[in-house]
Write a protein that holds these residues in place. Structure first.
Motif, PDB file in Angstrom:
ATOM      1  N   GLU A 143     -83.607   2.219 -71.421  1.00  0.00           N
ATOM      2  CA  GLU A 143     -84.982   1.805 -71.469  1.00  0.00           C
ATOM      3  C   GLU A 143     -84.785   0.132 -71.921  1.00  0.00           C
ATOM      4  O   GLU A 143     -84.092  -0.172 -72.596  1.00  0.00           O
ATOM      5  N   THR A 144     -85.635  -0.411 -70.806  1.00  0.00           N
ATOM      6  CA  THR A 144     -85.633  -1.961 -71.165  1.00  0.00           C
ATOM      7  C   THR A 144     -86.623  -2.157 -72.216  1.00  0.00           C
ATOM      8  O   THR A 144     -87.672  -1.503 -72.677  1.00  0.00           O
ATOM      9  N   ASP A 145     -86.436  -3.703 -72.799  1.00  0.00           N
ATOM     10  CA  ASP A 145     -87.359  -4.015 -73.655  1.00  0.00           C
ATOM     11  C   ASP A 145     -88.805  -3.811 -73.220  1.00  0.00           C
ATOM     12  O   ASP A 145     -89.861  -3.614 -73.968  1.00  0.00           O
ATOM     13  N   GLN A 146     -88.986  -4.197 -72.086  1.00  0.00           N
ATOM     14  CA  GLN A 146     -90.483  -4.476 -71.479  1.00  0.00           C
ATOM     15  C   GLN A 146     -90.855  -2.937 -71.130  1.00  0.00           C
ATOM     16  O   GLN A 146     -91.884  -2.586 -71.782  1.00  0.00           O
ATOM     17  N   ARG A 147     -90.229  -1.915 -70.798  1.00  0.00           N
ATOM     18  CA  ARG A 147     -90.815  -0.608 -70.829  1.00  0.00           C
ATOM     19  C   ARG A 147     -90.954  -0.201 -72.313  1.00  0.00           C
ATOM     20  O   ARG A 147     -92.108   0.780 -72.381  1.00  0.00           O
ATOM     21  N   MET A 148     -90.310  -0.492 -73.328  1.00  0.00           N
ATOM     22  CA  MET A 148     -90.640   0.197 -74.345  1.00  0.00           C
ATOM     23  C   MET A 148     -91.854  -0.393 -75.147  1.00  0.00           C
ATOM     24  O   MET A 148     -92.846   0.229 -75.646  1.00  0.00           O
ATOM     25  N   MET A 149     -92.131  -1.930 -74.741  1.00  0.00           N
ATOM     26  CA  MET A 149     -93.481  -2.249 -75.029  1.00  0.00           C
ATOM     27  C   MET A 149     -94.543  -1.990 -74.415  1.00  0.00           C
ATOM     28  O   MET A 149     -95.621  -1.790 -74.853  1.00  0.00           O
ATOM     29  N   VAL A 150     -94.375  -1.500 -73.111  1.00  0.00           N
ATOM     30  CA  VAL A 150     -95.655  -1.040 -72.191  1.00  0.00           C
ATOM     31  C   VAL A 150     -95.788   0.150 -72.709  1.00  0.00           C
ATOM     32  O   VAL A 150     -96.759   0.621 -72.738  1.00  0.00           O
ATOM     33  N   ARG A 151     -94.742   0.897 -73.078  1.00  0.00           N
ATOM     34  CA  ARG A 151     -95.061   2.283 -73.813  1.00  0.00           C
ATOM     35  C   ARG A 151     -95.948   2.241 -75.051  1.00  0.00           C
ATOM     36  O   ARG A 151     -96.749   2.922 -75.223  1.00  0.00           O
ATOM     37  N   LEU A 152     -95.510   1.314 -75.875  1.00  0.00           N
ATOM     38  CA  LEU A 152     -96.275   1.245 -76.942  1.00  0.00           C
ATOM     39  C   LEU A 152     -97.794   0.988 -76.755  1.00  0.00           C
ATOM     40  O   LEU A 152     -98.730   1.417 -77.104  1.00  0.00           O
ATOM     41  N   ILE A 153     -98.056  -0.130 -75.613  1.00  0.00           N
ATOM     42  CA  ILE A 153     -99.285  -0.680 -75.417  1.00  0.00           C
ATOM     43  C   ILE A 153    -100.158   0.445 -74.647  1.00  0.00           C
ATOM     44  O   ILE A 153    -101.178   0.730 -75.024  1.00  0.00           O
ATOM     45  N   ALA A 154     -99.387   1.197 -73.758  1.00  0.00           N
ATOM     46  CA  ALA A 154    -100.200   2.297 -73.359  1.00  0.00           C
ATOM     47  C   ALA A 154    -100.508   3.300 -74.146  1.00  0.00           C
ATOM     48  O   ALA A 154    -101.668   4.047 -74.297  1.00  0.00           O
ATOM     49  N   PHE A 155     -99.826   3.566 -75.350  1.00  0.00           N
ATOM     50  CA  PHE A 155    -100.056   4.280 -76.551  1.00  0.00           C
ATOM     51  C   PHE A 155    -101.491   3.856 -77.097  1.00  0.00           C
ATOM     52  O   PHE A 155    -102.416   4.855 -77.372  1.00  0.00           O
ATOM     53  N   LEU A 156    -101.476   2.671 -77.378  1.00  0.00           N
ATOM     54  CA  LEU A 156    -102.533   2.062 -78.273  1.00  0.00           C
ATOM     55  C   LEU A 156    -104.023   2.313 -77.292  1.00  0.00           C
ATOM     56  O   LEU A 156    -104.764   2.290 -77.898  1.00  0.00           O
ATOM     57  N   LEU A 157    -103.702   1.910 -75.939  1.00  0.00           N
ATOM     58  CA  LEU A 157    -104.875   1.934 -75.240  1.00  0.00           C
ATOM     59  C   LEU A 157    -105.534   3.255 -75.009  1.00  0.00           C
ATOM     60  O   LEU A 157    -106.648   3.305 -74.609  1.00  0.00           O
ATOM     61  N   ASN A 158    -104.717   4.501 -75.258  1.00  0.00           N
ATOM     62  CA  ASN A 158    -105.296   5.692 -75.453  1.00  0.00           C
ATOM     63  C   ASN A 158    -105.231   6.346 -76.651  1.00  0.00           C
ATOM     64  O   ASN A 158    -105.195   7.648 -76.810  1.00  0.00           O
ATOM     65  N   ALA A 159    -104.900   5.658 -77.630  1.00  0.00           N
ATOM     66  CA  ALA A 159    -104.795   6.221 -79.239  1.00  0.00           C
ATOM     67  C   ALA A 159    -105.626   7.233 -79.380  1.00  0.00           C
ATOM     68  O   ALA A 159    -106.918   7.272 -79.453  1.00  0.00           O
ATOM     69  N   HIS A 160    -104.866   8.355 -79.824  1.00  0.00           N
ATOM     70  CA  HIS A 160    -105.907   9.744 -80.424  1.00  0.00           C
ATOM     71  C   HIS A 160    -104.871  10.482 -81.384  1.00  0.00           C
ATOM     72  O   HIS A 160    -103.789  10.391 -81.447  1.00  0.00           O
ATOM     73  N   THR A 161    -105.729  11.029 -82.207  1.00  0.00           N
ATOM     74  CA  THR A 161    -104.752  11.716 -83.437  1.00  0.00           C
ATOM     75  C   THR A 161    -103.868  12.659 -82.850  1.00  0.00           C
ATOM     76  O   THR A 161    -102.877  12.922 -83.471  1.00  0.00           O
ATOM     77  N   ASP A 162    -103.908  13.275 -81.607  1.00  0.00           N
ATOM     78  CA  ASP A 162    -102.982  14.293 -81.078  1.00  0.00           C
ATOM     79  C   ASP A 162    -102.204  13.503 -80.066  1.00  0.00           C
ATOM     80  O   ASP A 162    -101.513  14.331 -79.393  1.00  0.00           O
ATOM     81  N   LEU A 163    -102.276  12.410 -79.813  1.00  0.00           N
ATOM     82  CA  LEU A 163    -101.301  11.526 -78.756  1.00  0.00           C
ATOM     83  C   LEU A 163     -99.727  11.552 -79.317  1.00  0.00           C
ATOM     84  O   LEU A 163     -99.713  11.223 -80.304  1.00  0.00           O
ATOM     85  N   SER A 164     -98.879  11.830 -78.521  1.00  0.00           N
ATOM     86  CA  SER A 164     -97.515  11.726 -78.807  1.00  0.00           C
ATOM     87  C   SER A 164     -96.725  11.015 -77.850  1.00  0.00           C
ATOM     88  O   SER A 164     -96.878  11.329 -76.593  1.00  0.00           O
ATOM     89  N   PHE A 165     -95.433  10.353 -78.090  1.00  0.00           N
ATOM     90  CA  PHE A 165     -94.415   9.994 -77.053  1.00  0.00           C
ATOM     91  C   PHE A 165     -93.603  11.309 -76.567  1.00  0.00           C
ATOM     92  O   PHE A 165     -93.541  12.248 -77.288  1.00  0.00           O
ATOM     93  N   GLY A 166     -93.000  11.253 -75.411  1.00  0.00           N
ATOM     94  CA  GLY A 166     -92.438  12.056 -74.939  1.00  0.00           C
ATOM     95  C   GLY A 166     -91.088  12.190 -75.564  1.00  0.00           C
ATOM     96  O   GLY A 166     -90.606  11.242 -76.332  1.00  0.00           O
ATOM     97  N   LYS A 167     -90.101  13.016 -75.113  1.00  0.00           N
ATOM     98  CA  LYS A 167     -88.915  12.941 -75.404  1.00  0.00           C
ATOM     99  C   LYS A 167     -88.076  11.774 -75.031  1.00  0.00           C
ATOM    100  O   LYS A 167     -86.921  11.481 -75.489  1.00  0.00           O
TER     101      LYS A 167
END
Length: 180
Positions: A35-59
């Motif tokens: 995984e690139t640094d860009q993808r990791m940070m985009v993943r974090l931002i996507a998480f924040l844009l959709n934040a919910h108590t039951d939201l989780s990262f995949g494997k």
């Protein structure tokens, strides 16, 4: 011997005024060796844009049967399936068949070329939303990376303001395909 994921910690004070969602998040982010640094940070931002108590990262990036980020309800139904990058039609079709809502956050220098090739095929999926991050935004996000990150995040009127220490970054996505 296989390389192990690198673990990052992110403490985030989130104020999403568009959705009236406020939270203090302590996230553990495992960055896969491929995984690139860009993808990791985009993943974090996507998480924040959709934040919910039951939201989780995949494997991880190597798991083809799971979303990068998902929201699963108590009945085991997938309410939200989030993908990252320039995903092929087959994977998005599978996601649309499994989830109530699917979001794709694209990034990278070749998004426009990719989109011109897949736009007609992806417009068939009514549950799918496609947004992208400008390359400059992704480049700036990489500068925020450290093994332990502290952020203040405000979202209002479709704009995200991400602050770390004394640096603030405006993050906006451009909609390529709204849900139908």
């Amino acid at each position: 011997m296989a390389l192990k994921s690198t673990i990052y910690k992110a403490n985030i004070e989130l104020a999403d005024m568009d959705r009236n969602y406020y939270d203090s998040l302590q996230l553990t982010i495992a960055k896969h060796p491929s995984e690139t640094d860009q993808r990791m940070m985009v993943r974090l931002i996507a998480f924040l844009l959709n934040a919910h108590t039951d939201l989780s990262f995949g494997k991880g990036v190597s798991d083809e049967d799971e979303a990068a980020i998902s929201l699963v309800n108590y009945s085991g139904e997938i309410n939200l399936w989030i993908e990252l990058g320039q995903v092929d039609e087959k994977r998005l079709k599978k996601a649309c068949n499994k989830a109530e809502q699917v979001k794709l956050y694209s990034y990278g220098a070749s998004v426009n070329t990719w989109w011109s090739q897949v736009e007609n095929a992806l417009n068939k999926f009514g549950k799918l939303t496609v947004e992208y991050f400008e390359q400059e935004t992704c480049d700036a996000l990489v500068n925020f990376i450290s093994r332990s990150m502290d952020f203040q995040c405000s979202i209002q009127d479709g704009q995200m303001w991400l602050t770390s220490n004394d640096e603030t970054l405006l993050i906006e996505t451009k909609v390529l395909k709204p849900p139908q």
